[in-house]
Design a protein around this motif. Structure first.
Motif, PDB file in Angstrom:
ATOM      1  N   LEU A 104       0.934  -1.169   0.083  1.00 48.70           N
ATOM      2  CA  LEU A 104       0.424  -0.679   0.395  1.00 48.70           C
ATOM      3  C   LEU A 104       0.419   1.626   0.262  1.00 48.70           C
ATOM      4  N   ALA A 105       0.282   1.886  -0.261  1.00 49.52           N
ATOM      5  CA  ALA A 105       1.480   3.532  -0.771  1.00 49.52           C
ATOM      6  C   ALA A 105       0.301   4.617  -0.513  1.00 49.52           C
ATOM      7  N   TYR A 106       0.548   5.704  -0.009  1.00 44.73           N
ATOM      8  CA  TYR A 106      -0.194   6.654   0.681  1.00 44.73           C
ATOM      9  C   TYR A 106       0.001   7.716   0.086  1.00 44.73           C
ATOM     10  N   ASP A 133      -6.910   9.126  -9.589  1.00 50.16           N
ATOM     11  CA  ASP A 133      -7.444   8.027  -8.539  1.00 50.16           C
ATOM     12  C   ASP A 133      -6.561   6.720  -7.633  1.00 50.16           C
ATOM     13  N   THR A 134      -7.124   5.613  -6.851  1.00 52.34           N
ATOM     14  CA  THR A 134      -6.592   5.208  -6.341  1.00 52.34           C
ATOM     15  C   THR A 134      -6.378   4.074  -7.437  1.00 52.34           C
ATOM     16  N   LEU A 135      -4.960   3.626  -7.710  1.00 49.26           N
ATOM     17  CA  LEU A 135      -4.540   2.865  -8.192  1.00 49.26           C
ATOM     18  C   LEU A 135      -4.365   1.607  -7.546  1.00 49.26           C
ATOM     19  N   VAL A 136      -5.423   0.172  -8.060  1.00 47.14           N
ATOM     20  CA  VAL A 136      -5.182  -0.923  -7.143  1.00 47.14           C
ATOM     21  C   VAL A 136      -4.593  -2.095  -8.685  1.00 47.14           C
ATOM     22  N   VAL A 137      -3.551  -2.884  -7.831  1.00 47.29           N
ATOM     23  CA  VAL A 137      -2.441  -2.542  -8.990  1.00 47.29           C
ATOM     24  C   VAL A 137      -2.652  -4.466  -8.365  1.00 47.29           C
ATOM     25  N   LEU A 138      -3.529  -5.593  -8.840  1.00 46.23           N
ATOM     26  CA  LEU A 138      -3.566  -6.852  -8.605  1.00 46.23           C
ATOM     27  C   LEU A 138      -2.652  -7.634  -9.634  1.00 46.23           C
ATOM     28  N   SER A 139      -1.062  -8.559  -8.787  1.00 43.10           N
ATOM     29  CA  SER A 139      -0.331  -9.339  -9.063  1.00 43.10           C
ATOM     30  C   SER A 139      -1.036 -10.694  -9.380  1.00 43.10           C
ATOM     31  N   LYS A 171     -10.244   7.551   3.726  1.00 46.01           N
ATOM     32  CA  LYS A 171      -9.735   8.073   3.132  1.00 46.01           C
ATOM     33  C   LYS A 171      -8.830   9.309   4.292  1.00 46.01           C
ATOM     34  N   VAL A 172      -7.837   8.250   4.107  1.00 45.72           N
ATOM     35  CA  VAL A 172      -6.450   8.279   4.162  1.00 45.72           C
ATOM     36  C   VAL A 172      -5.445   8.873   3.460  1.00 45.72           C
ATOM     37  N   GLY A 173      -6.429   9.041   2.224  1.00 48.05           N
ATOM     38  CA  GLY A 173      -5.355   9.856   0.918  1.00 48.05           C
ATOM     39  C   GLY A 173      -4.276   8.233   0.899  1.00 48.05           C
ATOM     40  N   LEU A 174      -5.085   6.975  -0.049  1.00 50.07           N
ATOM     41  CA  LEU A 174      -4.543   6.268  -0.554  1.00 50.07           C
ATOM     42  C   LEU A 174      -4.327   5.829  -2.117  1.00 50.07           C
ATOM     43  N   ALA A 175      -2.939   6.563  -2.099  1.00 51.64           N
ATOM     44  CA  ALA A 175      -2.832   6.717  -3.435  1.00 51.64           C
ATOM     45  C   ALA A 175      -2.895   5.041  -4.663  1.00 51.64           C
TER      46      ALA A 175
END
Length: 412
Positions: free
Chosen positions: A35-37, A45-51, A260-264
């Motif tokens: 996770l990166a904030y 957008d919050t970019l979610v990368v599913l490997s 809403k912690v600012g997850l990037a």
């Protein structure tokens, strides 16, 4: 196994605390989350990368039902036309992806086919390293998500957090400090209390330490502090997640987004896609079917938990180090290949279709027996980064790569 935070000694050394800072939690086998904030100014957008590690079989998930050579190459494991649940006559969704059908019909889920890496290899380790670094032929050694954070300015104290240790943590590798957590609720400094103020001891020990030692330790302390309010609030998701490692990981990602912690960006690893044998037919109880069903159920719960409004600011994409060979083997599986498929999910996705520069599966069109790669996976991500995450030039993230022109997503 006891966490390294739970040291047990009366006297805590600087080295001990530094080790604890880097191993705040223990991973579940097969799933790892990073996770990166964002910095306060990040508005993408919050970019979610599913490997999907192991070599995802895109030819099963998004079956090329309109290509007659597909069924010639896969007489036993090819997905029959009569069993696909959506599509356009050229491609069809595997029936195990049924939980995602509402998202497909509403235009929030799409596929991209014949994607992959330019520097093709059938080695898991080499392919994973290249995919996560994403800068072949250069001296760049950082992860592309780490570079994305730098380009967007999302490089605050909570720039990178990894959950689990089953897979290499290269996607977020870079100058930003990172910490690890098994889950949000387990991300605590074991033994820290009024009587045993270990967090205060950590801050004091590293306040005047050299940056090489101080940065990771103090970053861990800041991450613990920043996530404390999330842990302090009991979480009741708005959907029922499957009781799997992937379900738990996506639940935590949704929890952070809704807090809403600012997850990037969040990176989730999910393995068990290396199906040399027993990939099976498109029915329940077969390995590919069951794995796809677990994947689809978790993704559907994630979208339902967030709800339409929050999903408008989220884009999830899947990547895998390589695909599977076109021709099935004698064990009703498929060996390591090249070309593959990606899934895209989000409010800005122009879904309900499969995007592809389809090369065909005729023997003359294959590359060493594999689906040809006609679209660089980085170009797909690049279009998303520019339109949804506020990245200007891609050169700082993917050197010498231009974004795809498919029109996969709408601009924010």
């Amino acid at each position: 196994m006891r966490s390294l935070f739970d040291c047990g000694e009366k006297h805590i050394s600087r080295r001990g605390l530094l080790g604890a800072a880097g191993l705040a939690g223990l991973a579940g086998a097969g799933v790892s989350t990073q996770l990166a904030y964002a910095a306060p100014g990040y508005t993408g957008d919050t970019l979610v990368v599913l490997s999907l590690h192991g070599g995802f079989d895109g030819l099963s998930a998004l079956a090329p039902i309109g290509d007659p050579d597909y069924y010639k190459a896969r007489p036993a494991i090819g997905v029959p036309k009569a069993q696909v649940i959506a599509g356009d006559g050229s491609f069809g969704l595997h029936p195990a992806l049924a939980p995602l059908l509402p998202l497909w019909k509403s235009g929030r889920l799409a596929g991209v086919h014949a994607v992959g890496q330019a520097n093709q290899t059938r080695s898991h380790f080499a392919a994973m390293e290249a995919m996560e670094n994403a800068a072949p032929g250069t001296s760049t050694r950082t992860g592309w998500l780490g570079r994305m954070l730098g380009e967007t300015g999302a490089t605050g104290a909570l720039a990178g957090v990894s959950v689990g240790g089953a897979m290499p943590d290269r996607l977020l590798a870079g100058p930003a400090a990172s910490v690890s957590m098994a889950s949000i609720d387990k991300f605590t400094l074991a033994g820290d209390s009024d009587k045993r103020p270990r967090a205060a001891a950590l801050r004091a020990m590293y306040a005047d330490a050299p940056p090489m030692l101080a940065v990771p330790a103090l970053a861990a302390d800041k991450a613990l502090t920043a996530s404390a309010s999330v842990r302090a609030t009991p979480y009741t998701p708005a959907a029922t997640y499957p009781e799997t490692e992937l379900g738990a990981a996506l639940r935590d990602v949704a929890r952070l987004i809704k807090a809403k912690v600012g997850l990037a960006t969040a990176a989730v690893d999910c393995g068990d896609w290396d199906m040399h044998q027993g990939l099976g037919t498109a029915v329940k109880g077969q390995r590919m079917y069951d794995n796809l069903s677990e994947l689809a159920t978790a993704l559907a719960a994630f979208a339902a938990d967030l709800g339409p409004e929050a999903m408008n600011s989220v884009t999830l994409l899947t990547i895998s180090e390589f695909g599977r060979r076109v021709r099935e083997n004698g064990s009703r599986g498929a060996d390591h290949g090249y070309g593959n498929a990606m899934l895209l999910l989000g409010g800005g996705v122009k879904g309900g279709k499969v995007y592809a520069k389809w090369p065909g599966l005729a023997p003359s069109a294959l590359v060493a027996g594999d689906l040809a790669v006609t679209t660089d996976y980085r170009a797909v991500i690049g279009e998303i980064l520019q339109k949804r995450c506020g990245v200007g030039s891609l050169s700082g993230v993917f050197p010498s790569v231009s974004p795809s022109t498919f029109g996969l997503v709408s601009a924010r």
